[in-house]
Scaffold this motif. Structure first.
Motif, mmCIF file in Angstrom:
data_model
loop_
_atom_site.group_PDB
_atom_site.id
_atom_site.type_symbol
_atom_site.label_atom_id
_atom_site.label_comp_id
_atom_site.label_asym_id
_atom_site.label_seq_id
_atom_site.Cartn_x
_atom_site.Cartn_y
_atom_site.Cartn_z
ATOM 1 N N TRP A 24 0.837 -1.212 0.000
ATOM 2 C CA TRP A 24 0.000 0.000 0.000
ATOM 3 C C TRP A 24 0.866 1.254 0.000
ATOM 4 C CZ3 TRP A 24 -4.691 0.867 -1.365
ATOM 5 C CH2 TRP A 24 -5.661 -0.137 -1.275
ATOM 6 N N SER A 25 1.954 1.196 0.748
ATOM 7 C CA SER A 25 2.846 2.350 0.786
ATOM 8 C C SER A 25 3.460 2.611 -0.574
ATOM 9 C CB SER A 25 3.944 2.113 1.831
ATOM 10 O OG SER A 25 4.854 3.184 1.833
ATOM 11 N N ARG A 26 3.887 1.540 -1.245
ATOM 12 C CA ARG A 26 4.468 1.693 -2.566
ATOM 13 C C ARG A 26 3.432 2.209 -3.562
ATOM 14 N NH1 ARG A 26 7.521 -3.509 -4.515
ATOM 15 N NH2 ARG A 26 8.473 -3.075 -2.478
ATOM 16 N N PHE A 27 2.169 1.729 -3.459
ATOM 17 C CA PHE A 27 1.102 2.171 -4.354
ATOM 18 C C PHE A 27 0.839 3.674 -4.185
ATOM 19 C CE2 PHE A 27 -3.427 3.245 -4.699
ATOM 20 C CZ PHE A 27 -3.634 2.986 -6.045
ATOM 21 N N TRP A 28 0.720 4.109 -2.928
ATOM 22 C CA TRP A 28 0.425 5.529 -2.691
ATOM 23 C C TRP A 28 1.577 6.432 -3.113
ATOM 24 C CZ3 TRP A 28 -4.150 7.363 -2.249
ATOM 25 C CH2 TRP A 28 -5.169 6.593 -1.691
ATOM 26 N N GLN A 29 2.787 5.891 -3.066
ATOM 27 C CA GLN A 29 3.930 6.707 -3.458
ATOM 28 C C GLN A 29 4.099 6.780 -4.972
ATOM 29 O OE1 GLN A 29 7.383 5.183 -1.492
ATOM 30 N NE2 GLN A 29 6.719 5.796 0.551
ATOM 31 N N ASN A 30 3.830 5.662 -5.678
ATOM 32 C CA ASN A 30 4.136 5.587 -7.109
ATOM 33 C C ASN A 30 2.917 5.763 -8.016
ATOM 34 O OD1 ASN A 30 6.776 5.054 -6.343
ATOM 35 N ND2 ASN A 30 6.481 2.839 -6.389
ATOM 36 N N ASP A 31 1.796 5.112 -7.689
ATOM 37 C CA ASP A 31 0.666 5.047 -8.607
ATOM 38 C C ASP A 31 -0.491 5.955 -8.243
ATOM 39 O OD1 ASP A 31 2.068 3.079 -9.945
ATOM 40 O OD2 ASP A 31 1.158 1.465 -8.775
ATOM 41 N N ALA A 32 -0.695 6.203 -6.977
ATOM 42 C CA ALA A 32 -1.876 6.956 -6.539
ATOM 43 C C ALA A 32 -1.960 8.348 -7.156
ATOM 44 C CB ALA A 32 -1.903 7.044 -5.016
ATOM 45 N N PRO A 33 -0.871 9.115 -7.254
ATOM 46 C CA PRO A 33 -1.004 10.444 -7.879
ATOM 47 C C PRO A 33 -1.547 10.390 -9.304
ATOM 48 C CG PRO A 33 1.063 10.292 -6.689
ATOM 49 C CD PRO A 33 0.490 8.915 -6.698
ATOM 50 N N GLY A 34 -1.105 9.387 -10.074
ATOM 51 C CA GLY A 34 -1.612 9.257 -11.444
ATOM 52 C C GLY A 34 -3.101 8.974 -11.468
ATOM 53 N N TYR A 35 -3.563 8.069 -10.596
ATOM 54 C CA TYR A 35 -4.997 7.755 -10.551
ATOM 55 C C TYR A 35 -5.810 8.947 -10.052
ATOM 56 C CZ TYR A 35 -4.167 2.832 -11.545
ATOM 57 O OH TYR A 35 -3.826 1.663 -12.167
ATOM 58 N N LEU A 36 -5.246 9.733 -9.177
ATOM 59 C CA LEU A 36 -5.958 10.920 -8.699
ATOM 60 C C LEU A 36 -6.141 11.941 -9.827
ATOM 61 C CD1 LEU A 36 -4.380 11.480 -5.153
ATOM 62 C CD2 LEU A 36 -6.695 10.704 -5.695
ATOM 63 N N PHE A 37 -5.122 12.095 -10.669
ATOM 64 C CA PHE A 37 -5.262 12.988 -11.815
ATOM 65 C C PHE A 37 -6.273 12.445 -12.822
ATOM 66 C CE2 PHE A 37 -1.045 14.699 -10.505
ATOM 67 C CZ PHE A 37 -1.392 16.057 -10.514
ATOM 68 N N LEU A 39 -8.897 10.673 -12.023
ATOM 69 C CA LEU A 39 -10.193 10.493 -11.378
ATOM 70 C C LEU A 39 -11.310 11.334 -12.006
ATOM 71 C CD1 LEU A 39 -11.631 8.971 -9.127
ATOM 72 C CD2 LEU A 39 -11.061 10.844 -7.567
ATOM 73 N N PRO A 40 -11.113 12.622 -12.300
ATOM 74 C CA PRO A 40 -12.208 13.381 -12.947
ATOM 75 C C PRO A 40 -12.638 12.782 -14.279
ATOM 76 C CG PRO A 40 -10.545 14.867 -12.088
ATOM 77 C CD PRO A 40 -9.978 13.482 -11.983
ATOM 78 N N TRP A 41 -11.654 12.330 -15.082
ATOM 79 C CA TRP A 41 -12.006 11.715 -16.358
ATOM 80 C C TRP A 41 -12.733 10.396 -16.149
ATOM 81 C CZ3 TRP A 41 -10.994 7.083 -18.760
ATOM 82 C CH2 TRP A 41 -11.326 7.006 -20.110
ATOM 83 N N LEU A 42 -12.271 9.578 -15.192
ATOM 84 C CA LEU A 42 -12.926 8.296 -14.933
ATOM 85 C C LEU A 42 -14.364 8.494 -14.464
ATOM 86 C CD1 LEU A 42 -10.008 6.389 -13.140
ATOM 87 C CD2 LEU A 42 -10.898 5.972 -15.436
ATOM 88 N N ILE A 43 -14.574 9.492 -13.593
ATOM 89 C CA ILE A 43 -15.941 9.775 -13.128
ATOM 90 C C ILE A 43 -16.822 10.189 -14.302
ATOM 91 C CG2 ILE A 43 -17.331 11.329 -11.707
ATOM 92 C CD1 ILE A 43 -15.024 11.401 -9.712
ATOM 93 N N GLY A 44 -16.286 11.064 -15.168
ATOM 94 C CA GLY A 44 -17.057 11.490 -16.328
ATOM 95 C C GLY A 44 -17.306 10.358 -17.305
#
Length: 317
Positions: A24-37, A39-44
């Motif tokens: 989880w720590s590695r995910f939040w450090q490496n991948d989470a920022p990309g998924y957060l960016f 997120l608006p497109w995925l919701i739409g």
């Protein structure tokens, strides 16, 4: 021996199973920022595209009027559409007529203008912007209203014809001409394919034309043997895009006909008929079925275009 045993033990500890906390720590450090960016497109995408499409597909098998719960009717909407709905076939005929004539004429006009601009005239950026402007404005309500005024009985077109002694008809209210006014409006919106054609023409090497001129080839022969073959990928792209846009055309027909498709359903586009069923008669289930038939029609055309493109589209290797 003790040193080797210690080394093996250390390796075992390092290569052992990773704890869930470290994953989880590695995910939040490496991948989470990309998924957060994203997120608006995925919701739409899921909320405004996939979700409504799934709902529409379900409603196409129901009788739904927005006021009561959907009533499952199976394939009745599709059976009625194909066997007991004359307006469906009328709208299909009008739409196909519009597509068959407007798309080739628009592409031919766009290519002709692009070839003129490709000669290196002065003020090219200005001309390019001016010619592209109709593509931005053509689908607007204001332009449709203006077009209705131009082609009315006492509009600008008939006033110009009166100067040379010709009494023109009321182009909008005459079923023999009303659809052609919409085709002319579509051709007028040639800016977008023109820009793409111009970009394609700029990629053709000039030395090929010079060699053809030395061999005595005329301008027409150079166009047929050099320009068109090398431009077929651009023609293919423009044809696909403009055909899909023609199938989706709605605003001009809605404004010019007053939302009725008159005179005598001569401007009853498929999308206009779909709108009437959905928001005029509140037959949302039937309108959903119409929408999915339109999607299938566009999909079949696109698939057919890609399957046949290998016989006439030439790509550089």
């Amino acid at each position: 021996m003790s040193v080797q045993h210690s080394s093996r033990a250390t390796t075992t500890v390092v290569d052992g199973p990773v704890s869930r906390g470290s994953l989880w720590s590695r995910f939040w450090q490496n991948d989470a920022p990309g998924y957060l960016f994203l997120l608006p497109w995925l919701i739409g995408f899921f909320g405004l595209t996939v979700g409504p499409m799934v709902t529409s597909f379900y409603l196409s098998f129901t009788d739904f009027d927005l006021l009561t719960s959907p009533d499952w009717v199976g394939t009745d909407n599709y059976v009625r559409m194909l066997t007991n709905d004359p307006k469906f076939w009328t709208s299909m005929r009008v739409t196909m007529f519009f597509v068959v004539f407007s798309v080739p004429l628009k592409l031919c006009f766009a290519l002709a203008v692009a070839m003129l601009l490709n000669r290196g005239i002065r003020g090219l950026p200005l001309y390019r912007a001016l010619f592209y402007l109709p593509s931005l404005l053509g689908a607007s309500v204001a332009i449709a209203i203006l077009w209705r005024q131009i082609f009315s009985g006492d509009g600008l077109v008939n006033q110009v014809l009166a100067l040379v002694g010709i009494q023109g008809p009321s182009w909008i209210s005459n079923p023999n001409y009303s659809l052609w006014t919409l085709i002319v409006l579509s051709i007028w919106q040639f800016g977008s394919p023109m820009i793409i054609f111009l970009a394609g023409l700029r990629q053709i090497p000039s030395d090929m034309y010079e060699a053809a001129s030395l061999d005595g080839a005329s301008k027409w022969r150079q166009f047929v043997k050099i320009t068109l073959p090398l431009l077929t990928p651009v023609v293919f792209f423009n044809a696909i895009i403009q055909t899909i846009e023609a199938f989706k055309s709605f605003t001009p027909a809605f404004i010019i006909s007053g939302g009725t498709g008159n005179p005598i359903n001569s401007t009853l586009f498929y999308t206009l008929y779909l709108y009437q069923e959905a928001f005029g008669f509140f037959r949302m289930g039937y309108a959903s079925a119409l929408a999915w038939v339109l999607l299938a029609l566009v999909g079949l055309f696109t698939a057919f275009s890609f399957l046949t493109s290998k016989y006439w589209v030439h790509y550089d290797e």
